[in-house]
Write a protein that holds these residues in place. Sequence first.
Motif, PDB file in Angstrom:
ATOM      1  N   ARG A 273       0.879  -1.264  -0.340  1.00 59.14           N
ATOM      2  CA  ARG A 273       0.346  -0.015   0.106  1.00 59.14           C
ATOM      3  C   ARG A 273       1.120   1.403   0.274  1.00 59.14           C
ATOM      4  O   ARG A 273       0.335   2.331  -0.668  1.00 59.14           O
ATOM      5  CB  ARG A 273      -0.971   0.326   1.071  1.00 59.14           C
ATOM      6  CG  ARG A 273      -1.851  -1.174   0.895  1.00 59.14           C
ATOM      7  CD  ARG A 273      -2.763  -1.396   2.004  1.00 59.14           C
ATOM      8  NE  ARG A 273      -4.454  -2.127   2.215  1.00 59.14           N
ATOM      9  CZ  ARG A 273      -4.463  -2.680   2.877  1.00 59.14           C
ATOM     10  NH1 ARG A 273      -4.330  -1.944   4.233  1.00 59.14           N
ATOM     11  NH2 ARG A 273      -5.973  -3.551   2.676  1.00 59.14           N
ATOM     12  N   GLU A 484     -13.015   6.499  -2.719  1.00 63.35           N
ATOM     13  CA  GLU A 484     -12.343   5.425  -2.118  1.00 63.35           C
ATOM     14  C   GLU A 484     -10.991   6.535  -0.970  1.00 63.35           C
ATOM     15  O   GLU A 484     -10.857   7.130  -2.331  1.00 63.35           O
ATOM     16  CB  GLU A 484     -11.938   4.219  -2.665  1.00 63.35           C
ATOM     17  CG  GLU A 484     -10.716   3.447  -2.163  1.00 63.35           C
ATOM     18  CD  GLU A 484     -10.272   2.512  -3.222  1.00 63.35           C
ATOM     19  OE1 GLU A 484      -9.026   1.487  -2.478  1.00 63.35           O
ATOM     20  OE2 GLU A 484     -10.777   2.203  -3.919  1.00 63.35           O
ATOM     21  N   THR A 486      -7.080   6.597   1.423  1.00 64.53           N
ATOM     22  CA  THR A 486      -5.906   6.197   1.781  1.00 64.53           C
ATOM     23  C   THR A 486      -5.188   7.183   2.935  1.00 64.53           C
ATOM     24  O   THR A 486      -5.683   8.347   2.283  1.00 64.53           O
ATOM     25  CB  THR A 486      -5.234   5.699   1.060  1.00 64.53           C
ATOM     26  OG1 THR A 486      -4.107   5.030   1.789  1.00 64.53           O
ATOM     27  CG2 THR A 486      -4.737   6.837  -0.182  1.00 64.53           C
ATOM     28  N   VAL A 491      -6.636   1.685   3.499  1.00 65.18           N
ATOM     29  CA  VAL A 491      -7.758   2.090   2.458  1.00 65.18           C
ATOM     30  C   VAL A 491      -9.136   2.100   3.096  1.00 65.18           C
ATOM     31  O   VAL A 491      -9.106   0.545   3.729  1.00 65.18           O
ATOM     32  CB  VAL A 491      -7.364   1.077   1.364  1.00 65.18           C
ATOM     33  CG1 VAL A 491      -8.141   1.742   0.069  1.00 65.18           C
ATOM     34  CG2 VAL A 491      -6.393   1.177   0.702  1.00 65.18           C
TER      35      VAL A 491
END
Length: 525
Positions: A273, A484, A486, A491
């Motif tokens: 990530r 979405e 992060t 996330v």
Amino acid sequence: MKKIEIFDSTLRDGAQNESVSYSVEDKLNIVRYLDKLGIDYIEAGNPFSNPKDHAFFSRVKELDLKYAKLVAFGSTRRRDSRVQDDKNCLALMEADIDCISIFGKASCWQVKEVLGTTPQENLRMIFDTVSFFTKAGKRVFFDAEHFFDGYKDNKEYALSALRAAQEAGAYKLILCDTNGGAFPDDIGEITKEIVQIFPGKVGIHCHNDMGCAVAGSVMAVKAGADHVQGTYIGTGERCGNTNLSTIIGDLQLKLGYTCIPQEKIVRLTKTARFVSEVSNVRLAHAMPYVGKSAFAHKGGMHVDGVQKNNAAFEHVAPEIVGNQRHILLSEVSGRAAMLTKISEVDSTITKDSPEANQLIQRLKELEYEGYQFEAATASFELVVLKELGKFSPFFDVELFRIIGEQDTAGKHNMASAMVKLRVGQRWEMTADEGDGPVHALDKALRKGLEIFYPSLSNVKLIDYKVRVMDTGKATAALVRVLIESTDGENVWTTVGVSTDIINASSRALIDSMEYKLYKDQTMKK
């Protein structure tokens, strides 16, 4: 367990990925994360190919690396010249890096048609360049470019290229599937032959043009290769390179090899990530081990099975690689799945709890209104917490106003947003501009909230989807917005529904920020 060296080329091969561009700080941060994971070698480019790489190699020496060795990358000397006069080779030597990766042609056809020299001169180029660095005490990896194609076309010449590098003192001979066109079984068979000739010297470097890079690398390891090259999340030119986050899991968790320290396996997902975020590349949900959907279950039978024993539908437990299981809510997952998700938020709620029916009824009402919680698990969690009276709002948005602007030529599409919000007994009114109304609203909200909650500055929107729910109503149709987000490590996805796309977007945006603040609060407890 046999040790397999892992050689990461995210900062060199991965940087050739379309739209990827690293700053010096980006590179340094990725090096830190890869070292924490326990990667053996990190290839970072040519120190003198451009000012950015020169600055990076100067600064990277300041890092206290525990596991990784840095590698500088370059080619064999130019044809018909002395290595002592080759500017690129001299630059690599001056960089004062202990490990050097040198690539040279292993295909006779490529030597003649692309390099434009004789087969004999190419072999001299390989020998001269590798020996130039090994005599200086450098550890040299020789990347045999187009090896598998060259081996099939002219076996003896491809072997001669490897022998030239070996005789010059190369530490590893890397068999490169440069075009990504070799099938895994061919790679396995050819690698087995090479390992018998050069035992303990063979590595593999695959490209993913046929979707076989990981499979080809696994076959090479099974055939005796003890060194694997790739990029951490599979980035690279064209279709990318061997995905190291996948092959580390395959080799260490499934085949019993040692790639990184065992206690570091839990960092696989976190590292993926982070590299994805810094690279500005969206991490594929379906990426093995580390993707958001790697352990997602939707079908009722699958949900029931994995609840009884995760081995029913999971080849490894998600916690081992630092990922987590997702039970998706939909028309095929049923009441049991919904209760499972509710209990993840509040473990005291069981199927017999009076709150359970109340929550299920509320969730069904929201789904009837157009909400979808299959992907938007963050919004689902907030709904449950609010219904149970366990959520205290961090802020209230009293109003927002959007002003759109566009000139007659349609070239200017700037929007402005004004937001009035309250945190406790304090009020804040902010405004900002953006490329469209949602962008402007996002910026204005952040500007006001970051005064009270600085951690929101780390939150970034990475995906935005709009779905028209009832197309028969044309521009008056109900729309669903999924956002979405992060913070660089985690996330999450939120949802908003309205006949007004801006209102739907604002609801998803507000949920995203509330979820981040809630998670920050629970982490402190």
